[in-house]
Design an enzyme around this catalytic site. Structure first.
Site, short mmCIF file in Angstrom:
data_model
loop_
_atom_site.label_atom_id
_atom_site.label_comp_id
_atom_site.label_asym_id
_atom_site.label_seq_id
_atom_site.Cartn_x
_atom_site.Cartn_y
_atom_site.Cartn_z
N GLY A 44 2.72 -0.85 -1.59
CA GLY A 44 1.66 0.13 -1.77
C GLY A 44 1.94 1.25 -2.75
O GLY A 44 1.03 1.75 -3.40
N ASP A 103 -0.01 7.31 8.00
CA ASP A 103 -1.06 7.18 9.00
C ASP A 103 -0.49 7.71 10.32
O ASP A 103 -0.56 8.90 10.59
CB ASP A 103 -1.46 5.70 9.06
CG ASP A 103 -2.64 5.42 9.97
OD1 ASP A 103 -3.08 6.34 10.68
OD2 ASP A 103 -3.13 4.28 9.99
N PHE A 152 -9.99 3.77 6.90
CA PHE A 152 -9.13 2.80 6.21
C PHE A 152 -9.50 2.79 4.73
O PHE A 152 -10.66 2.62 4.38
CB PHE A 152 -9.31 1.41 6.82
CG PHE A 152 -8.21 0.48 6.39
CD1 PHE A 152 -7.00 0.47 7.06
CD2 PHE A 152 -8.39 -0.37 5.30
CE1 PHE A 152 -5.96 -0.38 6.65
CE2 PHE A 152 -7.36 -1.22 4.89
CZ PHE A 152 -6.15 -1.22 5.57
N VAL A 153 -8.50 3.01 3.88
CA VAL A 153 -8.78 3.14 2.45
C VAL A 153 -8.06 2.06 1.63
O VAL A 153 -7.08 1.47 2.08
CB VAL A 153 -8.40 4.54 1.92
CG1 VAL A 153 -9.33 5.61 2.49
CG2 VAL A 153 -6.94 4.89 2.21
N ASP A 159 -3.99 -2.06 -0.34
CA ASP A 159 -4.69 -3.36 -0.34
C ASP A 159 -5.39 -3.67 0.98
O ASP A 159 -5.23 -3.00 1.99
CB ASP A 159 -3.68 -4.48 -0.59
CG ASP A 159 -2.81 -4.75 0.65
OD1 ASP A 159 -2.37 -3.77 1.28
OD2 ASP A 159 -2.61 -5.92 0.99
N ARG A 165 -5.62 -3.52 -4.96
CA ARG A 165 -4.51 -2.64 -5.35
C ARG A 165 -4.73 -2.05 -6.75
O ARG A 165 -4.21 -1.00 -7.07
CB ARG A 165 -3.18 -3.40 -5.35
CG ARG A 165 -2.69 -3.82 -3.98
CD ARG A 165 -1.22 -4.25 -4.09
NE ARG A 165 -0.78 -5.06 -2.97
CZ ARG A 165 -0.30 -4.57 -1.83
NH1 ARG A 165 -0.25 -3.27 -1.65
NH2 ARG A 165 0.12 -5.37 -0.87
P1 5GP Z 1 2.03 4.36 9.57
O1 5GP Z 1 3.35 3.79 10.00
O2 5GP Z 1 2.15 5.77 9.02
O3 5GP Z 1 1.00 4.26 10.66
O4 5GP Z 1 1.46 3.41 8.44
C1 5GP Z 1 1.97 3.43 7.15
C2 5GP Z 1 1.68 2.16 6.39
O5 5GP Z 1 0.49 1.50 6.85
C3 5GP Z 1 1.40 2.53 4.94
O6 5GP Z 1 2.58 2.55 4.19
C4 5GP Z 1 0.43 1.46 4.51
O7 5GP Z 1 1.14 0.33 4.05
C5 5GP Z 1 -0.32 1.10 5.77
N1 5GP Z 1 -1.60 1.84 5.85
C6 5GP Z 1 -1.89 2.91 6.64
N2 5GP Z 1 -3.14 3.33 6.46
C7 5GP Z 1 -3.68 2.51 5.52
C8 5GP Z 1 -4.99 2.46 4.90
O8 5GP Z 1 -5.91 3.25 5.14
N3 5GP Z 1 -5.17 1.48 3.97
C9 5GP Z 1 -4.19 0.58 3.64
N4 5GP Z 1 -4.51 -0.34 2.72
N5 5GP Z 1 -2.97 0.60 4.21
C10 5GP Z 1 -2.71 1.57 5.14
#
Ligand code: 5GP
Length: 182
Positions: A44, A103, A152-153, A159, A165
């Site tokens: 990402g 997130d 969700f973005v 992606d 991407r």
């Molecule tokens: P966390 O562990 O903070 O919950 O999630 C982090 C990872 O989840 C990010 O590095 C990313 O790969 C994925 N992620 C979290 N939110 C999003 C989102 O809104 N869109 C996308 N495409 N990936 C996300």
């Protein structure tokens, strides 16, 4: 791109580039006498890393790590697997983790703990996006690009099943999210 699943633009291309230039300047000032090793979290962060690095006027070095977080379709569980580890030794290095989006914060919490144990002189985080109010764990983020609503973005490295991407902006994804995070 004409795709009905690309929703509202959350951060446009101009805002992204302007903010990244400012982040680059701040990092160059803070690390003036100890240029950082940039650690990009694949996949990402690849696009952010490329633009951010060009905005830092210092002799930075690069490494990459690929992790995969397991969970349900839209939530990570905090169980993180290292798919590709770093090539470089972190001993006495000033490490700056470059992450696409935070997130729950669980992925970053795991990464920080893991990298901290490798003897770096310092460890900081630069995250392009942080979702408002969703962090389950406290992670110290020294540099943040944008705080965004908890939707969700996609785009600019982010992606859904490897698509979107290459969008030069961040947009809401309006389709069904059934992927596992990668
Ligand atoms: P966390 O562990 O903070 O919950 O999630 C982090 C990872 O989840 C990010 O590095 C990313 O790969 C994925 N992620 C979290 N939110 C999003 C989102 O809104 N869109 C996308 N495409 N990936 C996300």
């Amino acid at each position: 791109m004409n795709d009905p699943n690309i929703g509202r633009i959350v951060v446009d291309e101009h805002e992204l580039q302007q903010r990244i230039r400012d982040l680059g300047k701040a990092i160059a000032t803070d690390y003036d006498d100890h240029p950082p090793l940039l650690v990009g979290i694949l996949k990402g962060a690849f696009m952010f890393m490329a633009d951010l690095a060009r905005a830092i006027d210092l002799p930075v070095e690069f490494d990459f790590m690929a992790v995969s977080s397991y969970g349900s379709a839209t939530r990570t569980s905090g169980v993180v697997r290292i798919m590709k580890d770093l090539d470089l030794d972190l001993t006495d290095r000033h490490v700056l983790i470059v992450e696409d989006i935070v997130d729950s914060g669980l992925t970053l919490a795991y990464l920080s703990k893991n990298l901290r144990a490798r003897g770096a002189a310092s460890l900081e985080v630069c995250a392009l996006l942080v979702k408002e109010g969703l962090q389950k764990v406290e992670t110290e983020l020294k540099y943040v690009g944008f705080r965004i609503p908890p939707d969700f973005v996609i785009g600019y490295g982010l992606d859904v099943d490897e698509r979107y991407r290459n969008l030069p902006y961040i947009a809401e994804f309006t389709g069904a999210v059934e992927q596992k995070f990668t």
